[in-house]
Design a protein around this motif. Structure first.
Motif, PDB file in Angstrom:
ATOM      1  N   ARG A  72      55.504 -51.139  56.790  1.00 38.93           N
ATOM      2  CA  ARG A  72      55.555 -49.677  56.866  1.00 38.93           C
ATOM      3  C   ARG A  72      56.990 -49.315  56.515  1.00 38.93           C
ATOM      4  O   ARG A  72      57.919 -49.789  57.151  1.00 38.93           O
ATOM      5  CB  ARG A  72      55.222 -49.196  58.276  1.00 38.93           C
ATOM      6  N   THR A 125      41.742 -50.442  56.337  1.00 39.90           N
ATOM      7  CA  THR A 125      42.235 -50.294  57.714  1.00 39.90           C
ATOM      8  C   THR A 125      41.072 -50.564  58.655  1.00 39.90           C
ATOM      9  O   THR A 125      39.929 -50.223  58.336  1.00 39.90           O
ATOM     10  CB  THR A 125      42.804 -48.885  57.992  1.00 39.90           C
ATOM     11  N   ILE A 126      41.372 -51.160  59.801  1.00 40.56           N
ATOM     12  CA  ILE A 126      40.284 -51.410  60.763  1.00 40.56           C
ATOM     13  C   ILE A 126      39.813 -50.115  61.416  1.00 40.56           C
ATOM     14  O   ILE A 126      38.746 -50.068  61.997  1.00 40.56           O
ATOM     15  CB  ILE A 126      40.704 -52.413  61.866  1.00 40.56           C
ATOM     16  N   ASP A 127      40.621 -49.051  61.313  1.00 40.60           N
ATOM     17  CA  ASP A 127      40.362 -47.835  62.104  1.00 40.60           C
ATOM     18  C   ASP A 127      39.155 -47.008  61.645  1.00 40.60           C
ATOM     19  O   ASP A 127      38.633 -46.211  62.409  1.00 40.60           O
ATOM     20  CB  ASP A 127      41.599 -46.923  62.111  1.00 40.60           C
ATOM     21  N   MET A 169      41.539 -50.655  69.567  1.00 38.26           N
ATOM     22  CA  MET A 169      42.411 -49.928  68.629  1.00 38.26           C
ATOM     23  C   MET A 169      41.650 -48.792  67.939  1.00 38.26           C
ATOM     24  O   MET A 169      40.491 -48.528  68.240  1.00 38.26           O
ATOM     25  CB  MET A 169      42.963 -50.894  67.588  1.00 38.26           C
ATOM     26  N   ARG A 171      43.858 -46.059  66.462  1.00 38.23           N
ATOM     27  CA  ARG A 171      44.849 -44.981  66.319  1.00 38.23           C
ATOM     28  C   ARG A 171      44.266 -43.688  66.889  1.00 38.23           C
ATOM     29  O   ARG A 171      43.923 -43.679  68.060  1.00 38.23           O
ATOM     30  CB  ARG A 171      45.241 -44.812  64.849  1.00 38.23           C
ATOM     31  N   TYR A 249      45.904 -57.140  69.082  1.00 39.89           N
ATOM     32  CA  TYR A 249      45.944 -57.495  67.656  1.00 39.89           C
ATOM     33  C   TYR A 249      44.884 -58.493  67.205  1.00 39.89           C
ATOM     34  O   TYR A 249      44.738 -58.687  65.998  1.00 39.89           O
ATOM     35  CB  TYR A 249      47.352 -57.976  67.278  1.00 39.89           C
TER      36      TYR A 249
HETATM   37  O1  F6P Z   1      45.996 -48.744  61.744  1.00 38.98           O
HETATM   38  C1  F6P Z   1      45.683 -49.985  62.258  1.00 38.98           C
HETATM   39  C2  F6P Z   1      46.277 -50.161  63.613  1.00 38.98           C
HETATM   40  O2  F6P Z   1      45.964 -51.465  64.064  1.00 38.98           O
HETATM   41  C3  F6P Z   1      45.896 -49.122  64.659  1.00 38.98           C
HETATM   42  O3  F6P Z   1      44.612 -49.361  65.179  1.00 38.98           O
HETATM   43  C4  F6P Z   1      47.015 -49.253  65.643  1.00 38.98           C
HETATM   44  O4  F6P Z   1      47.192 -48.058  66.379  1.00 38.98           O
HETATM   45  C5  F6P Z   1      48.202 -49.503  64.750  1.00 38.98           C
HETATM   46  O5  F6P Z   1      47.686 -50.052  63.547  1.00 38.98           O
HETATM   47  C6  F6P Z   1      49.251 -50.430  65.294  1.00 38.98           C
HETATM   48  O6  F6P Z   1      50.292 -50.446  64.375  1.00 38.98           O
HETATM   49  P1  F6P Z   1      51.511 -51.469  64.401  1.00 38.98           P
HETATM   50  O7  F6P Z   1      50.957 -52.819  64.016  1.00 38.98           O
HETATM   51  O8  F6P Z   1      52.460 -50.956  63.369  1.00 38.98           O
HETATM   52  O9  F6P Z   1      52.042 -51.439  65.776  1.00 38.98           O
END
Ligand code: F6P
Length: 319
Positions: A72, A125-127, A169, A171, A249
């Motif tokens: 990111r 994305t898994i979301d 998860m 988000r 994770y």
């Molecule tokens: O967007 C995927 C995701 O796993 C979300 O479900 C979660 O909120 C976020 O990423 C966590 O992000 P990071 O790995 O940057 O902490």
């Protein structure tokens, strides 16, 4: 279009590798040169770009994560960062880019398109939180990981006659919790899209307990708040022994399901077709099992919504 690039960005998801493979093979099939950009937009700004061939994507369709790595990047959100990226693209002569990631990544792709570099987004994305597609790459695998965990938690929940809160998860989206709750037979499902009446949840637990129910499972999406706080409240109100599990994770890893591999292959190939046809600034997706594509602006302005019928059903099946 002679040379195209591909990168993965944002949180990784199972099936991203299958999408990279499809992009590379489809592009080579159409006699394009393909370049893999490592570490997402951060790697693009730093010129971390390598030519890919058929062999570069061999033996990856079954692997989780992303061979191109992901990041990111705050710097890429700035004008200066985007100019750095464009210089790198020009240096290699890349004239189109495929961005595999979530909607945050598509904002970056839109910026590059506006600056003259056509980009196509592939939802990974898994979301499952992106509008304009029924499913995102990785959602199905993640859901199956969650279900495996829910089934295991259920065993111990039964043995100890406890209530379990399982935080998943997603988000700001509730799809993982909703689908896992329905597939896992949860008593209650808490998602950010719906306001739940706390008293109703408590009453449902008590009713079940009075009926002789040995355990209860509640699925809570991270977007609703902390599973631990919620667990404390539930235990206080019900006097039932309560435990909380935050899956974390493990939901993002693992070998992609067949569904995700097929979806990734179809979407990756479709993205290449759009670039060949001279299009940019669009996201590919799947709706009613038909491949579609939408302008980024449309994807950003419409909110992804949950399936109301499924939500209602989950309530009816957990009376
Ligand atoms: O967007 C995927 C995701 O796993 C979300 O479900 C979660 O909120 C976020 O990423 C966590 O992000 P990071 O790995 O940057 O902490």
């Amino acid at each position: 279009m002679k040379k195209i690039g591909v990168l993965t960005s944002g949180g990784d998801s199972p099936g991203m590798n299958a999408a990279i493979r499809a992009v590379v093979r489809k592009a080579i099939f159409h006699e394009l040169e393909v370049y893999g950009i490592k570490n997402g937009f951060q790697g693009l700004m730093e010129g971390n770009i390598q030519k890919m061939n058929l062999g570069s994507v061999g033996d990856i369709i079954q692997r989780g994560g992303t061979i191109l790595f992901s990041a990111r990047s705050e710097e890429f959100k700035t004008e200066k960062g985007q100019q750095r990226a464009i210089e790198q693209l020009k240096k290699v002569g890349i004239d189109g880019l495929i961005v595999i990631g979530g909607d945050g990544s598509f904002h970056g792709a839109k910026k590059l398109t506006e600056k003259g570099f056509p980009c196509i987004g592939v939802p990974g994305t898994i979301d499952n939180d992106i509008s304009g597609t029924d499913f995102t790459i990785g959602f199905d695998t993640s859901l199956n990981t969650i279900i495996e965990a829910v089934d295991k938690v259920r065993d111990t929940a039964t043995s100890h006659e406890r209530t379990y809160i399982i935080e998943v998860m997603g988000r700001n989206a509730g799809d993982l919790a909703l689908w896992a709750g329905l597939a896992g037979g949860a008593e209650s499902i808490l998602i950010p899209e719906k306001k739940e009446d706390f008293k109703e949840i408590v009453d449902r637990l008590k009713r079940g307990h009075d009926r002789g129910k040995k355990h209860s499972i509640i699925l809570l999406a991270e977007g609703v708040g902390s599973g631990f706080d919620f667990g404390d409240r539930i235990e206080k109100e019900t006097n039932l022994e309560t435990r909380v599990t935050v899956l974390g994770y493990i939901q993002r890893g693992g070998s992609p399901s067949a569904t995700d591999r097929v979806l990734a292959s179809r979407l990756g190939a479709k993205a290449v077709e759009l670039l060949i046809n001279g299009q940019g600034g669009r996201m590919v997706g799947i709706q009613q099992n038909v491949l579609v594509d939408h302008p980024f602006d449309e994807v950003f302005t419409k909110d992804h919504s949950i399936n109301e019928e499924m939500y209602q059903l989950s309530k009816e099946l957990s009376i």
